[in-house]
Design a protein around this motif. Sequence first.
Motif, PDB file in Angstrom:
ATOM      1  N   ASP A  72       0.815  -1.222   0.000  1.00 28.87           N
ATOM      2  CA  ASP A  72       0.000   0.000   0.000  1.00 28.87           C
ATOM      3  C   ASP A  72       0.846   1.269   0.000  1.00 28.87           C
ATOM      4  N   GLU A  73       2.115   1.156  -0.324  1.00 25.87           N
ATOM      5  CA  GLU A  73       3.031   2.283  -0.187  1.00 25.87           C
ATOM      6  C   GLU A  73       3.275   3.001  -1.524  1.00 25.87           C
ATOM      7  N   SER A  74       3.384   4.327  -1.435  1.00 26.57           N
ATOM      8  CA  SER A  74       3.790   5.158  -2.571  1.00 26.57           C
ATOM      9  C   SER A  74       5.203   5.677  -2.331  1.00 26.57           C
ATOM     10  N   MET A  75       5.913   5.984  -3.417  1.00 25.97           N
ATOM     11  CA  MET A  75       7.289   6.433  -3.271  1.00 25.97           C
ATOM     12  C   MET A  75       7.668   7.328  -4.440  1.00 25.97           C
ATOM     13  N   ARG A  76       8.183   8.544  -4.129  1.00 30.94           N
ATOM     14  CA  ARG A  76       8.698   9.435  -5.155  1.00 30.94           C
ATOM     15  C   ARG A  76       9.985   8.846  -5.718  1.00 30.94           C
ATOM     16  N   LEU A  77      10.166   9.015  -7.039  1.00 31.19           N
ATOM     17  CA  LEU A  77      11.295   8.359  -7.693  1.00 31.19           C
ATOM     18  C   LEU A  77      11.780   9.223  -8.852  1.00 31.19           C
ATOM     19  N   ARG A  78      13.081   9.174  -9.098  1.00 29.18           N
ATOM     20  CA  ARG A  78      13.674   9.836 -10.264  1.00 29.18           C
ATOM     21  C   ARG A  78      14.426   8.800 -11.082  1.00 29.18           C
ATOM     22  N   LEU A  79      13.957   8.584 -12.308  1.00 27.24           N
ATOM     23  CA  LEU A  79      14.553   7.597 -13.201  1.00 27.24           C
ATOM     24  C   LEU A  79      15.417   8.295 -14.256  1.00 27.24           C
ATOM     25  N   THR A  80      16.314   7.531 -14.872  1.00 28.10           N
ATOM     26  CA  THR A  80      17.204   8.055 -15.912  1.00 28.10           C
ATOM     27  C   THR A  80      16.892   7.375 -17.237  1.00 28.10           C
ATOM     28  N   VAL A  81      16.746   8.171 -18.310  1.00 31.97           N
ATOM     29  CA  VAL A  81      16.507   7.622 -19.646  1.00 31.97           C
ATOM     30  C   VAL A  81      17.755   6.865 -20.094  1.00 31.97           C
ATOM     31  N   ALA A  82      17.585   5.596 -20.515  1.00 35.83           N
ATOM     32  CA  ALA A  82      18.724   4.715 -20.770  1.00 35.83           C
ATOM     33  C   ALA A  82      19.288   4.832 -22.183  1.00 35.83           C
ATOM     34  N   GLN A  83      18.530   5.404 -23.129  1.00 35.68           N
ATOM     35  CA  GLN A  83      19.042   5.546 -24.493  1.00 35.68           C
ATOM     36  C   GLN A  83      18.351   6.708 -25.197  1.00 35.68           C
ATOM     37  N   ASP A  84      18.997   7.218 -26.256  1.00 34.34           N
ATOM     38  CA  ASP A  84      18.414   8.326 -27.006  1.00 34.34           C
ATOM     39  C   ASP A  84      17.054   7.933 -27.580  1.00 34.34           C
ATOM     40  N   ILE A  85      16.109   8.851 -27.479  1.00 39.41           N
ATOM     41  CA  ILE A  85      14.786   8.654 -28.078  1.00 39.41           C
ATOM     42  C   ILE A  85      14.663   9.622 -29.254  1.00 39.41           C
ATOM     43  N   ARG A  86      14.388   9.081 -30.443  1.00 45.10           N
ATOM     44  CA  ARG A  86      14.380   9.878 -31.675  1.00 45.10           C
ATOM     45  C   ARG A  86      12.967   9.989 -32.249  1.00 45.10           C
ATOM     46  N   ASP A  87      12.764  11.049 -33.063  1.00 41.77           N
ATOM     47  CA  ASP A  87      11.495  11.192 -33.773  1.00 41.77           C
ATOM     48  C   ASP A  87      11.585  10.479 -35.124  1.00 41.77           C
ATOM     49  N   VAL A  88      10.543  10.602 -35.940  1.00 43.51           N
ATOM     50  CA  VAL A  88      10.498   9.864 -37.205  1.00 43.51           C
ATOM     51  C   VAL A  88      11.543  10.362 -38.199  1.00 43.51           C
ATOM     52  N   ILE A 123      13.533  11.542 -15.450  1.00 47.56           N
ATOM     53  CA  ILE A 123      12.074  11.483 -15.398  1.00 47.56           C
ATOM     54  C   ILE A 123      11.648  11.372 -13.945  1.00 47.56           C
ATOM     55  N   GLU A 124      10.866  12.337 -13.487  1.00 51.22           N
ATOM     56  CA  GLU A 124      10.373  12.336 -12.118  1.00 51.22           C
ATOM     57  C   GLU A 124       8.927  11.860 -12.088  1.00 51.22           C
ATOM     58  N   GLY A 125       8.607  11.127 -11.042  1.00 54.85           N
ATOM     59  CA  GLY A 125       7.247  10.628 -10.898  1.00 54.85           C
ATOM     60  C   GLY A 125       7.088   9.883  -9.592  1.00 54.85           C
ATOM     61  N   GLN A 126       6.138   8.960  -9.558  1.00 57.12           N
ATOM     62  CA  GLN A 126       5.810   8.278  -8.305  1.00 57.12           C
ATOM     63  C   GLN A 126       5.399   6.831  -8.540  1.00 57.12           C
ATOM     64  N   LEU A 127       5.948   5.971  -7.731  1.00 50.34           N
ATOM     65  CA  LEU A 127       5.441   4.603  -7.632  1.00 50.34           C
ATOM     66  C   LEU A 127       4.226   4.635  -6.730  1.00 50.34           C
ATOM     67  N   GLN A 128       3.132   4.036  -7.169  1.00 52.06           N
ATOM     68  CA  GLN A 128       1.936   4.047  -6.331  1.00 52.06           C
ATOM     69  C   GLN A 128       1.140   2.770  -6.519  1.00 52.06           C
ATOM     70  N   PRO A 129       0.410   2.370  -5.476  1.00 51.55           N
ATOM     71  CA  PRO A 129      -0.376   1.134  -5.577  1.00 51.55           C
ATOM     72  C   PRO A 129      -1.548   1.301  -6.532  1.00 51.55           C
ATOM     73  N   VAL A 130      -1.808   0.255  -7.305  1.00 58.52           N
ATOM     74  CA  VAL A 130      -3.004   0.179  -8.158  1.00 58.52           C
ATOM     75  C   VAL A 130      -3.732  -1.105  -7.792  1.00 58.52           C
ATOM     76  N   SER A 131      -4.802  -1.404  -8.468  1.00 57.17           N
ATOM     77  CA  SER A 131      -5.652  -2.516  -8.062  1.00 57.17           C
ATOM     78  C   SER A 131      -4.931  -3.860  -8.042  1.00 57.17           C
ATOM     79  N   ASP A 132      -4.007  -4.064  -8.993  1.00 55.64           N
ATOM     80  CA  ASP A 132      -3.350  -5.374  -9.090  1.00 55.64           C
ATOM     81  C   ASP A 132      -1.883  -5.379  -8.676  1.00 55.64           C
ATOM     82  N   GLY A 133      -1.359  -4.248  -8.235  1.00 62.14           N
ATOM     83  CA  GLY A 133       0.059  -4.215  -7.887  1.00 62.14           C
ATOM     84  C   GLY A 133       0.542  -2.790  -7.691  1.00 62.14           C
ATOM     85  N   THR A 134       1.743  -2.492  -8.207  1.00 67.64           N
ATOM     86  CA  THR A 134       2.352  -1.169  -8.077  1.00 67.64           C
ATOM     87  C   THR A 134       2.780  -0.692  -9.458  1.00 67.64           C
ATOM     88  N   GLN A 135       2.598   0.601  -9.732  1.00 69.13           N
ATOM     89  CA  GLN A 135       2.888   1.154 -11.045  1.00 69.13           C
ATOM     90  C   GLN A 135       3.566   2.517 -10.900  1.00 69.13           C
TER      91      GLN A 135
END
Length: 239
Positions: free
Chosen positions: A92-108, A120-132
């Motif tokens: 049932d726990e949430s957690m603030r997290l900062r992730l790092t992009v692992a490779q270049d992302i290009r457009d078309v 990338i900043e965001g949050q781990l949070q509980p959902v109905s079937d697990g954590t996302q």
Amino acid sequence: MFNSKKWHFGTSLLLTLGMTLATATPLISNPAMAQFYRRRTFIGNQQRQFPNNQQRQFSNNQQRQFSVARIPAGTLIPVEYEEAEKIVLSPDESMRLRLTVAQDIRDVQGRVIIPSGSLIEGQLQPVSDGTQFLAEQLIISGRRRFRFDAISRVVTDTEQIRKGADAGDILKGAAVGGAAATLLSGITGDKVIATERVLAGAGLGALAGVLLGREKAEVVVIRPEEDLDLRLRSDFALR
């Protein structure tokens, strides 16, 4: 007496004047003819100008289109978590997290839009079937910040901890959430977990009371490089 020369001269003059008026009158006094000539002039000008206007309009639209760098929804963003090999949370726990992009992302067009190493900043949070993980913000070059709508898959991997077990294997190389640390401390009796991982007064007393006498507990184990790759939920445009 009838003068034929004067008569012929007058007749010629009248005929000349009549032809002149007949030629000039439709252009000057006839509204229908004037309208016809105006319309013909307008259509001619329109035909000469329209291709150029269309070409300029297309060129401007094309220029605006290619000036916006865009990554479409559905694009996968590989990430890393540099602080630990895994993350341990209570269900049932949430957690603030900062992730790092692992490779270049290009457009078309092949242009790098999100460079490797962006955050990338965001949050781990509980959902109905697990954590996302829900991304909120992208940071490029350490200073440029953008709203970022992306999510990870739902993580359902858990480990069960029994009373008296050694928590060392679970915590090795892990970042542990405060609630999970208290949970592990209450089940295993390892006071080091509580004193190192939980802030003073941050619900420790309440959790300890709930955990008193429990024989086992379950924690969510997240492996960032396997579990937290992100997928864009909407287009990301970089102007």
